[in-house]
Write a protein that holds these residues in place. Structure first.
Motif, PDB file in Angstrom:
ATOM      1  N   LYS A   1       0.845  -1.186   0.000  1.00 42.94           N
ATOM      2  CA  LYS A   1       0.000   0.000   0.000  1.00 42.94           C
ATOM      3  C   LYS A   1       0.885   1.242   0.000  1.00 42.94           C
ATOM      4  CE  LYS A   1      -4.030  -2.152   0.822  1.00 42.94           C
ATOM      5  NZ  LYS A   1      -5.181  -2.123  -0.099  1.00 42.94           N
TER       6      LYS A   1
ATOM      7  N   ASP B   1       1.969   2.615   3.568  1.00 45.06           N
ATOM      8  CA  ASP B   1       2.467   1.603   4.509  1.00 45.06           C
ATOM      9  C   ASP B   1       3.855   1.112   4.114  1.00 45.06           C
ATOM     10  OD1 ASP B   1       0.083   1.870   5.828  1.00 45.06           O
ATOM     11  OD2 ASP B   1      -0.826   0.086   4.918  1.00 45.06           O
TER      12      ASP B   1
ATOM     13  N   GLU C   1      -2.635   6.025   0.480  1.00 46.09           N
ATOM     14  CA  GLU C   1      -3.926   5.744  -0.134  1.00 46.09           C
ATOM     15  C   GLU C   1      -4.956   5.429   0.941  1.00 46.09           C
ATOM     16  OE1 GLU C   1      -3.911   1.792  -2.275  1.00 46.09           O
ATOM     17  OE2 GLU C   1      -1.740   2.171  -2.128  1.00 46.09           O
ATOM     18  N   ALA C   2      -6.204   5.527   0.577  1.00 44.52           N
ATOM     19  CA  ALA C   2      -7.292   5.464   1.557  1.00 44.52           C
ATOM     20  C   ALA C   2      -7.332   4.145   2.304  1.00 44.52           C
ATOM     21  CB  ALA C   2      -8.624   5.714   0.861  1.00 44.52           C
ATOM     22  N   THR C   3      -6.897   3.055   1.672  1.00 41.49           N
ATOM     23  CA  THR C   3      -6.961   1.741   2.309  1.00 41.49           C
ATOM     24  C   THR C   3      -5.710   1.387   3.096  1.00 41.49           C
ATOM     25  OG1 THR C   3      -6.157   0.719   0.264  1.00 41.49           O
ATOM     26  CG2 THR C   3      -8.552   0.849   0.571  1.00 41.49           C
ATOM     27  N   SER C   4      -4.783   2.315   3.225  1.00 38.79           N
ATOM     28  CA  SER C   4      -3.553   2.048   3.966  1.00 38.79           C
ATOM     29  C   SER C   4      -3.806   2.104   5.467  1.00 38.79           C
ATOM     30  CB  SER C   4      -2.473   3.066   3.596  1.00 38.79           C
ATOM     31  OG  SER C   4      -2.859   4.369   3.990  1.00 38.79           O
TER      32      SER C   4
ATOM     33  N   ALA D   1      -6.074   4.699   7.940  1.00 42.48           N
ATOM     34  CA  ALA D   1      -7.052   4.230   8.919  1.00 42.48           C
ATOM     35  C   ALA D   1      -6.755   4.764  10.311  1.00 42.48           C
ATOM     36  CB  ALA D   1      -7.074   2.701   8.937  1.00 42.48           C
TER      37      ALA D   1
ATOM     38  N   PRO E   1      -8.643  11.387   0.567  1.00 38.38           N
ATOM     39  CA  PRO E   1      -8.596   9.926   0.675  1.00 38.38           C
ATOM     40  C   PRO E   1      -8.759   9.197  -0.647  1.00 38.38           C
ATOM     41  CG  PRO E   1     -10.004  10.870   2.373  1.00 38.38           C
ATOM     42  CD  PRO E   1      -9.690  11.979   1.421  1.00 38.38           C
ATOM     43  N   THR E   2      -9.286   9.848  -1.678  1.00 36.65           N
ATOM     44  CA  THR E   2      -9.483   9.181  -2.965  1.00 36.65           C
ATOM     45  C   THR E   2      -8.292   9.327  -3.893  1.00 36.65           C
ATOM     46  OG1 THR E   2     -10.507  11.131  -4.005  1.00 36.65           O
ATOM     47  CG2 THR E   2     -11.952   9.616  -2.780  1.00 36.65           C
TER      48      THR E   2
ATOM     49  N   ARG F   1      -4.204   8.930  -3.958  1.00 37.07           N
ATOM     50  CA  ARG F   1      -2.952   8.567  -3.290  1.00 37.07           C
ATOM     51  C   ARG F   1      -1.832   9.548  -3.619  1.00 37.07           C
ATOM     52  NH1 ARG F   1       0.139   3.525  -6.193  1.00 37.07           N
ATOM     53  NH2 ARG F   1       0.311   4.407  -8.266  1.00 37.07           N
TER      54      ARG F   1
END
Length: 785
Positions: free
Chosen positions: A371, A374, A407-410, A414, A423-424, A426
């Protein structure tokens, strides 16, 4: 929140940072934000000296005279104003401060919607003088800090005077003394009126930007000052480079200005009410909390005598002297294998090909990470093993890793959703102006170096826009990374060259000017501002399997290889020859620190893309030509520059279209060098008769010794690894030839190591040493271990 240029990172003591920054103007400047203590009014007469530089304070007149053998600048505080009253090019005796005093700085402030914006200039009056300090910095520069105030603001004007040069750097730091938040909407790096009386003789030049704006790096000029005020602008190095020069076409001299700011800026330059103005300014609104201090963008000026090549070499000389300590010999100059792909098979193939070519680094671009934000390796990608296997071949590794990206899923998004800019996206990533973000980034980068490194970090994406706070944070992140990770390398990239300025390039070992297809101008004009070997040019990259001799313009810049990782010796051999020339030129002092760069003229046609590089003593050098089938089969006459008129130069060509001949520098510069029929990939050499391939060496090298093979496993492959003790040559050891089971098999152009995946104990090997002219040693059998 108090915002300064460079923090003291918790992982590093002040004493260690002082050692790391002692020899570089860039970081010493950063430390000075918090280091100056104002002297009281009425401070006694003072002279501070360093080499040929001095800063003299006259307490009666309240003037500070900054002087070297090349420049004299006088700053005066009088009746509540601070202004430049004199700026002299001592090499010519010319006074550049004409048509009245300069205002020194400009700051535009508003109180968050409560009141109209107010302009504050050094010349507007109402300032109180609080004192000054004048201190010799560890790198030999003298830092003058003058403190002014109003009931609402405190200003510290910093100047750095550099011995043996005409260069002076400056910066304005501002403190909000009120209990109300303010907004900074305009903040000058320089504010100087010069050459107003001579405007009819003066031209301006500046350089456009890169891919982000579609403008690319083109020189704009000459533009007569009589044409009025110009307003180029940019986002860092996108749009336009952070550079302008004013040159008197009659007298043949000029002043150059550059500034360091990765945020939004605009420049006013040209005729402003009869006074020639140079004023680059940060323009995006920056909040300044009650009681907070912020550092402005750094500006610098210097003089030159001659043409624009003389200007470029003056900038390079300043860089070599004062902005070089963070350039790492392990990463500069560099031959690297770039491109995408990070699985073990791809990395093993790149390492093998680089071993053949004689390269230095294996590169992993976007896609190796789980990610963005991360920065963990994907499953099945053993990054530490990549590092160790590359090291066996004398190579290093590099990773695309955006320090401010997320990125939003990192996991970081969170844990800290408030840190996310968008967040949309990266590319937008983390808001580096928020508390805790830069500390997080510093900790993350050092942790990844500990786990995967040392490696070269490649930055990218949207740090090249925003306000002054974001620009300072970006610079802080880069400076901290370099200071905290002394074994790492740094490459600048931001969708092209958005992060590039003289200060950030000083921190880096490589800088990508732009992505995508480029033309003959790629690197041609920007090499006036930055060391050529730090410039990654997209034009004519060394593509394995599609490389031709026309790519040899890369020998004047950074050498990037990319392409077919399955290609064999036939595709690698032309790259190996050119990589060998690159390494040779480095040993001769015509690549790297202290080289001089010129742009020869041509008797006809476009000379754009023709680069000439000379050693520091001007006794040796070479010329490369642009790609795009430059003048194939045509008669070409080029006029070299920078030669010593009375010295002899033996000129020769790599491909034979230049007859080997010796003349004086004056003769070559007057008559030119003629190629009756230009051959693709020609290189013109000056006094480099012992180069590889010159066929002037008849002495064979000595054979390698202590050669042995043993079974080993690397990156999931088992085979035989060969090691040996180096052979020797009286001139240039080119490579080792590897024979397998009685057949020619491969070459090793760097180090004394070879890994043959899939081989067994039944496989037999022999080695021999090859020198630059193809002379060979005896074959040496490799013993089984």
């Amino acid at each position: 929140m108090s915002v300064i240029l460079l923090r003291r990172h918790p992982r590093m003591s002040r004493s260690r940072r002082a050692v790391r920054t002692a020899a570089t103007g860039l970081l010493v400047l950063a430390l000075a934000v918090a280091g100056a203590v104002a002297a009281p009014p009425g401070y006694a007469a003072d002279i501070t000296s360093s080499g040929d530089a001095s800063v003299t304070f006259d307490p009666a007149a309240k003037t500070w005279t900054l002087e070297t053998s090349a420049v004299r600048r006088v700053i005066r505080f009088q009746s509540g104003t601070l202004a430049q009253t004199s700026l002299v090019n001592k090499a010519t005796g010319r006074e550049y401060q004409q048509s009245g005093a300069s205002s020194e700085f400009r700051i535009r402030i508003e109180a968050n919607g409560a009141t109209p914006a107010t302009d504050y200039r050094g010349s507007t009056g109402g300032w109180s003088y609080d004192g000054f300090t004048s201190v010799v910095q560890p790198n030999g520069s003298i830092e003058l800090a003058v403190t002014l105030s109003t009931p609402y603001l405190k200003i510290v004007r910093h100047y750095w005077l550099y011995p043996q040069t005409s260069f002076i750097e400056e910066r304005t730091d501002i403190t909000n003394k009120t209990s109300t938040a303010k907004s900074l909407n305009d903040y000058s790096a320089l504010s100087m009126r010069v050459l107003g009386d001579d405007a009819s003789d003066v031209d301006m030049y500046y350089i456009s930007g890169d891919k982000a704006t579609g403008m690319y790096q083109q020189l704009k000029g000459p533009i007569p000052l009589a044409s009025g005020l110009q307003n180029p602008g940019g986002k860092g190095g996108n749009g336009h480079q952070e550079f302008v020069t004013l040159r008197d076409r009659v007298a043949g001299e000029g002043i150059v200005a550059t500034w360091d700011h990765t945020g939004n800026w605009v420049m006013n330059v040209g005729d402003s009410y009869g006074k020639i103005l140079i004023e680059p300014r940060a323009t995006a609104s920056t909040p300044l909390a009650a009681g907070a201090t912020i550092a402005g963008p750094l500006g610098r000026i210097g003089f030159y005598q001659g043409d624009l090549d003389a200007m470029g070499n003056a900038l390079l000389d300043f860089t070599y002297r004062y902005l070089w300590s963070h350039t790492d010999d392990d990463y500069f100059p560099l031959i690297r294998y770039g491109g995408y792909g990070s699985d073990p098979a791809t990395i093993a193939a790149k390492i093998h090909q680089l071993s053949y070519i004689g390269g230095d680094m294996v590169w992993m671009d976007d896609g190796w990470q789980d990610k963005v934000g991360d920065w963990n390796a994907k499953p099945g990608e053993p990054l530490a093993e990549y590092r160790d296997f590359a090291a066996l071949h004398g190579q290093k590794v590099g990773y695309w890793l955006i320090p401010w990206g997320a990125e939003a899923t990192s996991a970081v998004a969170a844990a800290h959703p408030d840190w996310m800019v968008n967040p949309t996206d990266r590319k937008a990533g983390l808001d580096t102006t928020l508390p805790g973000v830069t500390d997080h980034i510093g900790d993350m980068l050092s942790a990844r170096q500990d786990s995967y490194g040392p490696f070269m970090l490649k930055t990218d994406f949207g740090a090249d826009s925003g306000n002054l706070a974001k620009a300072n944070a970006t610079r802080q992140i880069l400076a901290d990374f370099v200071a905290d990770n002394p074994d790492a390398g740094l490459q600048l990239c931001s969708d092209g060259g958005g992060l590039m300025n003289m200060g950030t390039v000083a921190l880096s070992d490589l800088a990508l000017q732009r992505d995508g297809t480029a033309g003959r101008e790629d690197g041609y004009w920007t090499s006036m501002l930055y060391p050529t070997e730090k410039l990654i040019v997209s034009y004519g990259r060394g593509d394995v399997g599609a490389y031709t001799k026309s790519n040899r313009h890369l020998l004047s810049f950074h050498f990037t290889v990319a392409g077919d990782t399955t290609a064999g010796p036939a595709a690698l051999e032309p790259l190996r020859i050119d990589a060998e020339l690159y390494r040779y030129l480095n040993t001769k002092g015509v690549i790297g620190r202290w080289v001089k760069v010129y742009r020869p003229t041509a008797a006809s046609g476009s000379a754009t893309g023709i680069i000439q590089k000379m050693s520091s003593d001007s006794n040796r050098g070479y010329i490369t030509f642009p790609k795009s089938a430059f003048a194939l089969g045509s008669s070409v006459t080029i006029f070299p520059k920078g030669l010593i008129p009375s010295a002899d130069y033996t000129v020769a060509g790599q491909e034979g279209s230049v007859a080997t001949q010796t003349k004086t520098g004056a003769q070559w510069m007057a008559s030119g060098i003629t190629m009756s029929s230009y051959v693709e990939g020609e290189i013109v050499y000056f006094n480099l008769q012992d180069r590889p391939g010159s066929h002037t060496d008849a002495v064979a090298p000595t054979a390698p010794s202590s050669a042995s093979a043993r079974t080993a496993s690397h990156l999931g492959q088992t085979g035989r690894e060969l090691t040996w003790t180096a052979g020797l040559d009286d001139r240039w050891l080119s490579h080792y030839e590897v024979q397998k089971d009685g057949q020619s098999y491969s070459k090793v152009s760097r180090g004394e190591y070879f890994f043959d995946a899939g081989a067994t104990t039944a496989t037999t090997y022999k080695l021999r040493t090859v020198d630059g002219d193809g002379n060979v040693s005896a074959w040496v059998p490799v013993s089984n271990g």
